[in-house]
Design a protein around this motif. Structure first.
Motif, short mmCIF file in Angstrom:
data_model
loop_
_atom_site.label_atom_id
_atom_site.label_comp_id
_atom_site.label_asym_id
_atom_site.label_seq_id
_atom_site.Cartn_x
_atom_site.Cartn_y
_atom_site.Cartn_z
N LEU A 343 0.72 -1.24 0.06
CA LEU A 343 0.02 0.00 0.06
C LEU A 343 0.79 1.23 0.08
CD1 LEU A 343 -2.96 -0.96 2.38
CD2 LEU A 343 -3.08 -0.43 0.29
N LEU A 344 2.20 1.07 0.36
CA LEU A 344 2.86 2.24 0.75
C LEU A 344 3.83 2.59 -0.72
CD1 LEU A 344 4.20 1.92 4.08
CD2 LEU A 344 2.61 3.30 3.52
N LYS A 445 -9.11 19.56 5.88
CA LYS A 445 -10.27 18.84 4.95
C LYS A 445 -9.72 17.16 4.74
CE LYS A 445 -11.80 22.99 2.49
NZ LYS A 445 -12.19 23.38 1.00
N GLU A 446 -8.52 17.09 5.16
CA GLU A 446 -8.02 15.83 4.94
C GLU A 446 -7.57 15.07 6.33
OE1 GLU A 446 -4.65 16.84 2.85
OE2 GLU A 446 -5.61 17.78 1.05
N GLN A 447 -7.81 13.59 6.27
CA GLN A 447 -7.52 12.73 7.26
C GLN A 447 -6.20 11.80 6.90
OE1 GLN A 447 -10.82 13.25 6.68
NE2 GLN A 447 -11.22 14.78 8.38
N CYS A 448 -5.98 10.79 7.74
CA CYS A 448 -5.15 9.80 7.33
C CYS A 448 -5.52 8.54 7.99
CB CYS A 448 -3.82 10.14 7.70
SG CYS A 448 -3.37 10.22 9.44
N VAL A 449 -5.02 7.39 7.42
CA VAL A 449 -4.84 5.89 7.83
C VAL A 449 -3.74 5.53 8.11
CG1 VAL A 449 -5.73 3.77 6.95
CG2 VAL A 449 -7.16 5.51 6.48
N LEU A 450 -3.38 5.05 9.34
CA LEU A 450 -2.24 4.42 9.81
C LEU A 450 -2.20 3.02 9.08
CD1 LEU A 450 0.07 4.44 11.61
CD2 LEU A 450 -1.35 3.33 13.38
N VAL A 451 -0.88 2.77 8.48
CA VAL A 451 -0.40 1.58 7.90
C VAL A 451 0.54 0.93 8.76
CG1 VAL A 451 0.57 0.45 5.88
CG2 VAL A 451 -0.73 2.57 5.55
N PHE A 462 4.78 7.36 12.14
CA PHE A 462 3.71 6.76 11.54
C PHE A 462 3.88 6.91 9.89
CE2 PHE A 462 0.16 7.29 15.04
CZ PHE A 462 0.80 6.67 15.77
N TYR A 463 3.58 5.60 9.61
CA TYR A 463 3.61 5.58 8.21
C TYR A 463 2.04 5.54 7.62
CZ TYR A 463 8.43 4.38 7.71
OH TYR A 463 9.86 4.41 7.85
N ILE A 464 1.61 6.65 6.89
CA ILE A 464 0.18 6.96 6.73
C ILE A 464 -0.09 6.98 5.14
CG2 ILE A 464 0.10 8.03 8.73
CD1 ILE A 464 0.08 10.62 7.36
N ILE A 484 4.80 10.69 9.30
CA ILE A 484 4.57 11.84 10.39
C ILE A 484 4.80 11.56 11.63
CG2 ILE A 484 2.12 11.50 10.57
CD1 ILE A 484 1.67 14.40 10.60
N GLN A 485 5.31 12.23 12.56
CA GLN A 485 5.56 11.72 13.90
C GLN A 485 4.09 11.70 14.62
OE1 GLN A 485 8.15 14.61 15.77
NE2 GLN A 485 9.77 14.30 14.28
N SER A 486 3.91 10.96 15.68
CA SER A 486 2.74 10.34 16.00
C SER A 486 2.06 11.36 16.93
CB SER A 486 2.84 9.24 16.97
OG SER A 486 3.94 9.52 18.11
N ASP A 487 2.73 12.58 17.49
CA ASP A 487 2.41 13.45 18.24
C ASP A 487 1.31 14.60 17.49
OD1 ASP A 487 3.32 12.69 20.36
OD2 ASP A 487 5.35 14.09 20.50
N TYR A 488 1.50 14.36 16.07
CA TYR A 488 0.69 15.05 15.11
C TYR A 488 -0.44 14.54 14.36
CZ TYR A 488 4.72 18.11 16.43
OH TYR A 488 5.53 18.62 17.32
#
Length: 499
Positions: A343-344, A445-451, A462-464, A484-488
């Motif tokens: 997926l990445l 307006k955007e979100q993400c999914v954790l891979v 996190f790879y997203i 992205i770093q997990s704190d964000y």
């Protein structure tokens, strides 16, 4: 590749002479007799295509050199056949009507027709097939109905490419032909050679015809075509008729017309040479398998297609073969066994464009867009994959992934075309993203999914997949990829559908 000199093969003193075909027959006999990967192909186990061309046998009393016939395999016993890999070029509608098989002319062609009606590349393929003492030949535009049935026969037959090329006795690659009309046997080069025999009787040949497989074959127009990827990988052995030399490729390596032999080191090329692909690869372990899958998909994605919507089907035979070997199913180029890693993917040249399929291809698949891809550079073993990300097995469709939804917090982006840097409010870099196509890029307006996630010096990364709502509640589509770093990021919702 490493060079050495094979023993016991005839020299080629003339171009397009019977000696050339004697050399090919010698290669073929050597493969059948000595190479373990080719020994004993049982004709009764050959899965033949639906239709093949009967090209005749020059030894038969009723042989007519200008006569060929389209036959259904239901009419004949299982036989050896040859398949042609070639460039169509850009034929006009009228030219296609003349030489392609259609619903209107298939009955007549089953009775027989003139070889001289066909383009030069096809005529050359018939000549080679006859010289190899094989009576049957498969050519896509002649053996698949191209017009008059609303594409039904093509849709059915295009799904059988895995068996067409893997069961062919050999594949003729018309590497020198830029289109169907060009032909590939006539060449404008001449070779000089010196024959030397020492006192012990050992023979040497010194030739001015220097082999260059990577340029003659690898850089040829034919091998820029997406369809040719699976044709080459799935074939047991291939004869490449290049503009400068003829090359014989099989599981033992590559034989050149100047009698040198090229052996591949244990790289992706070595695994692709496997006549029983991907047996060698699977035995090599997970790391090499993942690397080779990435290599194949990246190479394929950069190749050209006349019809963009063929991106999905032009590699389907190879994907089917991989599914069986990996003992898992796949969806749109994403193997379940390597689900998260596959997926990445990201654009390799920032020129991706959504393909307008007439059926649904999910946004999380690299097949949804045109343009080259590459996979994110991740070291195996360092990443913990997200178990809550998986194919949706409950719905009737095959294009949904179940995932948890995360949202961005305390960050912004600095954008350049489709690439951007994630910054905290003090301007420190906290991640990187790449969008699949231009447009959007608004974290509000955007979100993400954790891979997957990994720890780096005490900081969790996190790879997203970057996602955006489709407008249907609980349904999102992929628009990019990043880290992205997990704190964000913070989890917002569970069990959304990624389509």
């Amino acid at each position: 590749m490493r060079r050495d000199i094979p023993i016991g093969l005839p020299i080629l003193p003339e171009r397009e002479s019977p000696t050339q075909f004697a050399l090919l027959r010698a290669w073929l006999r050597q493969c059948d007799k000595f190479h373990s990967c080719h020994k004993g192909q049982d004709a009764s186990k050959i899965a033949m295509p639906t239709r093949v061309l009967y090209v005749g046998n020059p030894k038969d009393l009723d042989y007519a050199s200008d006569f060929i016939r389209l036959v259904s395999v239901s009419e004949i016993a299982k036989q050896k056949y040859v398949a042609l890999s070639h460039c169509w070029g850009d034929p006009s509608i009228e030219e296609k009507k003349v030489y392609c098989t259609t619903r209107d002319n298939i009955i007549q062609r089953s009775k027989g027709f003139s070889l001289s009606e066909l383009p030069k590349t096809f005529q050359d393929a018939v000549k080679v097939t006859r010289e190899l003492d094989i009576s049957y030949l498969w050519i896509d535009s002649l053996c698949i109905i191209q017009d008059g049935d609303n594409g039904k026969d093509w849709e059915l037959e295009s799904g059988k490419m895995e068996t067409v090329f893997s069961h062919a006795h050999c594949v003729i690659a018309a590497t020198a032909a830029v289109n169907s009309k060009a032909g590939f046997l006539k060449r404008d080069v001449s070779t000089e050679y010196v024959y030397v025999q020492d006192a012990s009787g050992k023979q040497f040949y010194i030739s001015t015809d220097i082999d260059d497989f990577n340029n003659d074959v690898g850089n040829a127009l034919l091998n820029k075509r997406a369809w040719v990827m699976q044709e080459g990988v799935l074939s047991r052995r291939t004869i490449h008729f290049s503009a400068n030399q003829t090359y014989w490729e099989c599981g033992e390596g590559i034989y050149c017309e100047n009698l040198t032999r090229l052996r591949s080191p244990v790289t992706n090329r070595y695994f692709i040479l496997d006549p029983n692909f991907p047996d060698r690869l699977i035995r090599s372990g997970m790391r090499r398998t993942l690397d080779c899958i990435a290599f194949l998909f990246q190479d394929y994605s950069m190749r050209t297609l006349t019809v963009p919507t063929d991106r999905y089907v032009a590699i389907s035979g190879l994907v089917v073969r991989m599914e069986g070997a990996l003992n898992c199913h796949s969806r749109y180029g994403i193997f379940q066994k390597y689900f998260h890693r596959n997926l990445l993917w990201q654009a390799s040249n920032n020129k991706m464009k959504e393909i307008a399929y007439d059926y649904y291809v999910p946004s999380w698949s690299w097949m949804a867009c045109s343009g080259g891809i590459q996979f994110m550079d991740i070291t195996l073993g360092e990443v913990e994959w997200n178990d809550h990300l998986l194919f949706d097995e409950k719905c009737e469709c095959d294009h949904a992934i179940i995932a948890d939804l995360w949202t961005f917090q305390n960050c912004t982006t600095r954008l350049y075309e489709t690439q951007c840097t994630v910054l905290d409010y003090s301007g420190v870099e906290r991640g990187r993203m790449q969008y699949d196509v231009e447009g959007g890029q608004d974290l509000r307006k955007e979100q993400c999914v954790l891979v997957g996630r990994r720890s780096n010096r005490g900081i969790q990364e996190f790879y997203i997949l970057i996602v955006k709502s489709t407008g249907v509640d609980g349904e999102y589509r992929r628009i990019g990829v990043g880290s992205i770093q997990s704190d964000y990021v913070v989890k917002q919702r569970i069990d959304i559908r990624l389509v």
